[in-house]
Design a protein around this motif. Structure first.
Motif, PDB file in Angstrom:
ATOM      1  N   LEU A   1      35.634 -12.723  22.478  1.00 23.87           N
ATOM      2  CA  LEU A   1      36.247 -12.972  21.172  1.00 23.87           C
ATOM      3  C   LEU A   1      37.101 -11.788  20.722  1.00 23.87           C
ATOM      4  O   LEU A   1      38.169 -11.983  20.121  1.00 23.87           O
ATOM      5  CB  LEU A   1      35.161 -13.268  20.132  1.00 23.87           C
ATOM      6  CG  LEU A   1      34.336 -14.541  20.364  1.00 23.87           C
ATOM      7  CD1 LEU A   1      33.318 -14.723  19.240  1.00 23.87           C
ATOM      8  CD2 LEU A   1      35.223 -15.761  20.476  1.00 23.87           C
TER       9      LEU A   1
ATOM     10  N   LYS B   1      35.317 -14.569   5.974  1.00 23.43           N
ATOM     11  CA  LYS B   1      35.975 -14.637   7.284  1.00 23.43           C
ATOM     12  C   LYS B   1      35.653 -13.410   8.126  1.00 23.43           C
ATOM     13  O   LYS B   1      35.389 -13.520   9.330  1.00 23.43           O
ATOM     14  CB  LYS B   1      37.487 -14.777   7.106  1.00 23.43           C
ATOM     15  CG  LYS B   1      37.921 -16.138   6.586  1.00 23.43           C
ATOM     16  CD  LYS B   1      39.438 -16.264   6.550  1.00 23.43           C
ATOM     17  CE  LYS B   1      39.857 -17.675   6.145  1.00 23.43           C
ATOM     18  NZ  LYS B   1      41.331 -17.832   6.151  1.00 23.43           N
TER      19      LYS B   1
ATOM     20  N   GLY C   1      28.505 -12.873  14.313  1.00 26.04           N
ATOM     21  CA  GLY C   1      28.876 -13.967  13.423  1.00 26.04           C
ATOM     22  C   GLY C   1      27.994 -14.026  12.194  1.00 26.04           C
ATOM     23  O   GLY C   1      27.712 -13.016  11.563  1.00 26.04           O
TER      24      GLY C   1
ATOM     25  N   THR D   1      39.222 -18.450  11.708  1.00 25.88           N
ATOM     26  CA  THR D   1      40.466 -18.040  12.368  1.00 25.88           C
ATOM     27  C   THR D   1      41.480 -19.191  12.372  1.00 25.88           C
ATOM     28  O   THR D   1      41.131 -20.331  12.069  1.00 25.88           O
ATOM     29  CB  THR D   1      40.175 -17.587  13.811  1.00 25.88           C
ATOM     30  OG1 THR D   1      39.445 -18.608  14.504  1.00 25.88           O
ATOM     31  CG2 THR D   1      39.368 -16.298  13.814  1.00 25.88           C
TER      32      THR D   1
ATOM     33  N   ARG E   1      27.880 -19.675  17.417  1.00 29.62           N
ATOM     34  CA  ARG E   1      28.618 -18.404  17.290  1.00 29.62           C
ATOM     35  C   ARG E   1      30.129 -18.651  17.357  1.00 29.62           C
ATOM     36  O   ARG E   1      30.904 -18.086  16.571  1.00 29.62           O
ATOM     37  CB  ARG E   1      28.202 -17.441  18.407  1.00 29.62           C
ATOM     38  CG  ARG E   1      29.036 -16.152  18.487  1.00 29.62           C
ATOM     39  CD  ARG E   1      28.843 -15.313  17.234  1.00 29.62           C
ATOM     40  NE  ARG E   1      29.781 -14.189  17.166  1.00 29.62           N
ATOM     41  CZ  ARG E   1      30.866 -14.141  16.393  1.00 29.62           C
ATOM     42  NH1 ARG E   1      31.190 -15.189  15.633  1.00 29.62           N
ATOM     43  NH2 ARG E   1      31.624 -13.064  16.365  1.00 29.62           N
TER      44      ARG E   1
ATOM     45  N   GLU F   1      30.951 -11.932  22.758  1.00 38.15           N
ATOM     46  CA  GLU F   1      31.481 -10.990  21.771  1.00 38.15           C
ATOM     47  C   GLU F   1      32.716 -10.269  22.313  1.00 38.15           C
ATOM     48  O   GLU F   1      33.722 -10.142  21.621  1.00 38.15           O
ATOM     49  CB  GLU F   1      30.400  -9.986  21.356  1.00 38.15           C
ATOM     50  CG  GLU F   1      29.218 -10.598  20.616  1.00 38.15           C
ATOM     51  CD  GLU F   1      29.602 -11.325  19.332  1.00 38.15           C
ATOM     52  OE1 GLU F   1      30.667 -11.012  18.752  1.00 38.15           O
ATOM     53  OE2 GLU F   1      28.846 -12.213  18.902  1.00 38.15           O
TER      54      GLU F   1
ATOM     55  N   ASP G   1      31.331 -20.252  14.118  1.00 39.66           N
ATOM     56  CA  ASP G   1      31.555 -19.231  13.089  1.00 39.66           C
ATOM     57  C   ASP G   1      32.980 -18.690  13.207  1.00 39.66           C
ATOM     58  O   ASP G   1      33.702 -18.579  12.218  1.00 39.66           O
ATOM     59  CB  ASP G   1      30.582 -18.049  13.278  1.00 39.66           C
ATOM     60  CG  ASP G   1      29.135 -18.402  12.984  1.00 39.66           C
ATOM     61  OD1 ASP G   1      28.895 -19.410  12.298  1.00 39.66           O
ATOM     62  OD2 ASP G   1      28.248 -17.661  13.454  1.00 39.66           O
ATOM     63  N   TYR G   2      33.341 -18.360  14.431  1.00 39.95           N
ATOM     64  CA  TYR G   2      34.621 -17.712  14.713  1.00 39.95           C
ATOM     65  C   TYR G   2      35.796 -18.643  14.445  1.00 39.95           C
ATOM     66  O   TYR G   2      36.779 -18.265  13.799  1.00 39.95           O
ATOM     67  CB  TYR G   2      34.615 -17.259  16.172  1.00 39.95           C
ATOM     68  CG  TYR G   2      35.739 -16.333  16.549  1.00 39.95           C
ATOM     69  CD1 TYR G   2      35.681 -14.979  16.237  1.00 39.95           C
ATOM     70  CD2 TYR G   2      36.851 -16.802  17.232  1.00 39.95           C
ATOM     71  CE1 TYR G   2      36.710 -14.112  16.593  1.00 39.95           C
ATOM     72  CE2 TYR G   2      37.880 -15.950  17.590  1.00 39.95           C
ATOM     73  CZ  TYR G   2      37.812 -14.608  17.269  1.00 39.95           C
ATOM     74  OH  TYR G   2      38.833 -13.761  17.624  1.00 39.95           O
TER      75      TYR G   2
ATOM     76  N   MET H   1      33.758 -13.531  11.749  1.00 40.35           N
ATOM     77  CA  MET H   1      34.440 -13.097  12.963  1.00 40.35           C
ATOM     78  C   MET H   1      33.776 -11.907  13.626  1.00 40.35           C
ATOM     79  O   MET H   1      33.787 -11.792  14.853  1.00 40.35           O
ATOM     80  CB  MET H   1      35.908 -12.745  12.644  1.00 40.35           C
ATOM     81  CG  MET H   1      36.792 -13.943  12.343  1.00 40.35           C
ATOM     82  SD  MET H   1      38.536 -13.465  12.174  1.00 40.35           S
ATOM     83  CE  MET H   1      38.508 -12.578  10.627  1.00 40.35           C
ATOM     84  N   SER H   2      33.204 -11.024  12.854  1.00 39.93           N
ATOM     85  CA  SER H   2      32.657  -9.793  13.413  1.00 39.93           C
ATOM     86  C   SER H   2      31.404 -10.063  14.240  1.00 39.93           C
ATOM     87  O   SER H   2      30.860 -11.175  14.249  1.00 39.93           O
ATOM     88  CB  SER H   2      32.361  -8.792  12.292  1.00 39.93           C
ATOM     89  OG  SER H   2      31.445  -9.345  11.360  1.00 39.93           O
TER      90      SER H   2
END
Length: 430
Positions: free
Chosen positions: A325, A84, A92, A278, A270, A322, A273-274, A88-89
């Motif tokens: 997010l 995760k 992605g 989450t 991207r 980025e 991914d997030y 998140m970072s």
């Protein structure tokens, strides 16, 4: 799967030619009788690297992130929290070849591909079949640029089967337009078998409310955007609320995880991914963050509902997702859904009261504008007009008036009936 140079939204000349020359055929295929359905999925065997979406050359930071993910994949003790954090970072999961492995791990689904997949013909009796076919055929911009016609049709068939399998297995779930935009993203990255397991889990969890028989809960959820705006940017909240913008601009964002609204494939994956890493309502926080990111553009439109709605409905390319997010995550930590619930309920109740008030005003206006004929018709006796909308009653009334007129014309001032005159003449003879 390697990443790609050109964006998923732009078709090259070969694909454009293929779409134009075969669009009628594709549409006709979708309307074939059940006996004529041809399953073309054998034309498309999913392989890692089958479709090549190449981005610009990676920065050193992205290359370092890739090595970090590869090391985590090679480490059998890597935890779900690590997956995760990586998703998140910044950047992605970097590439589709890495997403192929990590996406199933994020959702803790079985990545095996030995399950028997039914044919298109076996699923064609489902009542949603034709609607799914039509939506899939309209989703060409989400397909890899330059894909040969035969493989494109095969991919469309895979997507159709994927969607139908989910809603057949879970009959309480209802397909909605936009669901295919979510499904195709997973199909392109992990293939047909694993995409089914991912869509199965998302449909029964993250997307469950969107797949209910009505959109009532989905509409309710969209009001979290205004509740959050009130907390983090009262100026934008007041401006949009005064303009009466509403929440419809964000509906496709929420239903498709922005897949339908973004032009660039790299932005879509991207965000996926997030969202996979989450909580389920995070797309609403990203939507709010995106609105605030464009606050200057919103104010420049003036306090006009149509203009602001049009602006927000079109998401420009090359946004700094980025930073969007990062802000969304801060909003979620500061104002989780339970802290917004009271504001959401207040807003929904206010809108419901305003809607009822407007409906009553409209009814009153219509009542006051009734025509003379309606007023006259309401006062006509039941024996004359059987019912307000009865043609027979109108004919009877017309015939009555006409007979009376003819009688008066024939007998003049002596308006007594003929049998009465006959009786009078007999009496005089006596």
């Amino acid at each position: 799967m390697e990443n790609f140079d050109s964006e998923i939204s732009s078709l090259d000349e070969e694909t454009t030619y293929l779409v134009n020359s075969h669009s009628d055929k594709t549409f006709q295929d979708s309307l074939l009788d059940d006996d004529d359905i041809v399953d073309t999925r054998s034309e498309l065997k999913f392989e890692r690297g089958k479709f090549k979406f190449k981005f610009n050359s990676k920065s050193d930071e992205q290359k370092h992130k890739r090595k970090e993910i590869e090391a985590a994949i090679g480490n059998k003790s890597t935890t779900l929290k690590t997956w995760k954090d990586l998703a998140m970072s910044k950047f992605g999961l970097v590439g589709d070849d890495l997403r192929f492995t990590v996406w199933p791990l994020l959702l803790e689904v079985d990545p095996s591909t030995d399950e028997k997949i039914p044919s298109l013909e076996e699923l064609s009796d489902h009542p949603e079949y034709q609607q799914v076919i039509l939506d899939v055929n309209r989703s060409l911009k989400r397909f890899p640029p330059g894909i040969p016609y035969e493989q494109r049709v095969a991919l469309q068939d895979q997507l159709t089967v994927l969607i139908l399998r989910v809603i057949i297995k879970y009959p309480h779930l209802r397909y909605y337009q936009g669901y295919h935009d979510v499904a195709i993203t997973f199909l392109l990255v992990v293939g047909e078998a694993v995409a089914f397991r991912i869509m199965e889990k998302l449909s029964t969890e993250n997307l469950r409310e969107c797949m209910e028989s009505t959109m009532e809960k989905t509409d309710y959820r969209l009001n979290y955007i205004y509740a959050l705006l009130y907390k983090v940017d009262k100026d934008v909240h007041g401006f949009m609320d005064s303009a009466g913008v509403g929440t419809m601009f964000a509906l496709p964002w929420y239903l498709t995880w922005f897949g339908h609204s973004l032009n660039q494939y790299k932005d879509v994956v991207r965000l996926y991914d997030y969202f996979l890493a989450t909580p389920p309502l995070m797309p609403l926080y990203v939507a709010t963050s995106l609105v605030i990111y464009r606050r200057d553009e919103i104010f420049a439109e003036g306090c006009d509902m149509a203009s602001i709605h049009c602006l927000l409905s079109q998401i420009p390319d090359n946004l700094d997702f980025e930073s969007i997010l990062v802000a969304a995550m801060k909003y979620y930590k500061d104002y989780p859904p339970d802290k917004l619930e009271k504001l959401v309920k207040t807003r929904v109740e206010r809108e419901m009261a305003e809607r009822k008030k407007n409906e009553q005003m409209m009814r009153n206006r219509l009542r006051g504008q009734k025509s003379l004929w309606v007023r006259f018709n309401n006062r006509m006796p039941a024996w004359l007009v059987f019912s307000r909308r009865s043609k027979l009653g109108l004919i009877f009334a017309t015939a009555t008036v006409l007979i009376g007129y003819l009688y008066y014309y024939k007998y003049g001032g002596d308006a007594r009936m003929p049998f009465l005159r006959l009786k009078d003449s007999k009496n005089s003879g006596k």
